[in-house]
Design an enzyme around this catalytic site. Structure first.
Site, short mmCIF file in Angstrom:
data_model
loop_
_atom_site.label_atom_id
_atom_site.label_comp_id
_atom_site.label_asym_id
_atom_site.label_seq_id
_atom_site.Cartn_x
_atom_site.Cartn_y
_atom_site.Cartn_z
N ILE A 124 0.87 -1.18 0.00
CA ILE A 124 0.00 0.00 0.00
C ILE A 124 0.90 1.22 0.00
O ILE A 124 1.62 1.47 0.96
CB ILE A 124 -0.91 0.02 1.24
CG1 ILE A 124 -1.78 -1.24 1.29
CG2 ILE A 124 -1.80 1.26 1.22
CD1 ILE A 124 -2.57 -1.38 2.57
N HIS A 125 0.86 1.98 -1.08
CA HIS A 125 1.73 3.16 -1.20
C HIS A 125 0.95 4.43 -0.86
O HIS A 125 -0.18 4.58 -1.29
CB HIS A 125 2.28 3.25 -2.62
CG HIS A 125 3.32 4.31 -2.80
ND1 HIS A 125 4.59 4.18 -2.25
CD2 HIS A 125 3.27 5.50 -3.42
CE1 HIS A 125 5.29 5.27 -2.56
NE2 HIS A 125 4.51 6.07 -3.27
#
Length: 211
Positions: free
Chosen positions: A185-186
């Site tokens: 998850i960026h």
């Protein structure tokens, strides 16, 4: 300055010597086997009083629950004192689960381990201009067991939250391959565990040039 003085167990005046239960005379702790059984077969001990075990409330609760289930519920499950997620809530948090690198070397042998690590910094730190490469992440893998993750360490914001999540994966047999296959998850700090490719043995530079 962080001062950790430890604590002694108050076991010398509760009658243990009367029934022959051995204690560590230096700190009052009680040695037990892997089922929390003392040298006296009908006496068990749990929690902070145990010799060589973690002094954490959730560990004591879990150990007590499992002991009751073994004694009265027909269970055989033992408390896992290794894969315990732990956090130091300093301003920059530190979290870990599983073996520290030094202990892993003692148990498995350095030649059987692969250690991946990296420096990083959270994206939100770029706006106020905080120092780059202040945070650190490391995983210790057992090469003889499909690169199973036997230790996870993180120094950074919300390390406790990150460690708690990965602790479940480690209990399920997390491997380096599974981490590599996981989409991160960026821009989160936990994402760093899905992109680690530099080993300590390689001696390569682990500083990061961008988020």
């Amino acid at each position: 300055v962080l001062l950790a003085i430890g604590r002694d167990a108050c076991t010398r005046n509760i009658g243990l010597q009367t029934i022959g239960v051995k204690i560590n005379e230096k700190n009052g702790k009680v040695p037990v086997n892997d089922e929390e059984q003392t040298n006296v077969p009908y006496v068990y001990a749990i929690g902070d009083i145990l010799e060589g075990k973690l002094e954490l409330t959730p560990v004591a609760i879990q150990a007590g629950r499992l002991l009751a289930q073994r004694l009265y519920g027909g269970s055989s499950r033992k408390c896992d004192y290794i894969n315990v997620p732990t956090t130091v809530f300093t301003p920059l948090e530190y979290g870990s689960c599983g073996y520290p690198e030094e202990k892993a070397i003692d148990v498995y042998g350095k030649q059987n381990l692969e250690v991946y690590h990296t420096l990083f910094w959270p994206l939100e730190w770029t706006v106020p201009g905080r120092d780059n490469n202040t945070c650190y992440a490391k995983i210790i893998c057992n090469k003889q067991d499909n690169n199973r993750v036997i230790g996870l360490h993180i120094l950074g914001p919300n390390a406790g939250e990150v460690t708690q999540g990965f602790a479940a994966a480690i209990k399920c047999g997390l491997t380096k391959e599974l981490l590599d296959e996981t989409i991160g998850i960026h821009p989160t700090c936990a994402e760093v565990f899905t992109t680690m490719d530099i080993t300590k043995s390689s001696g390569q530079d682990i500083t990061q040039k961008g988020c």
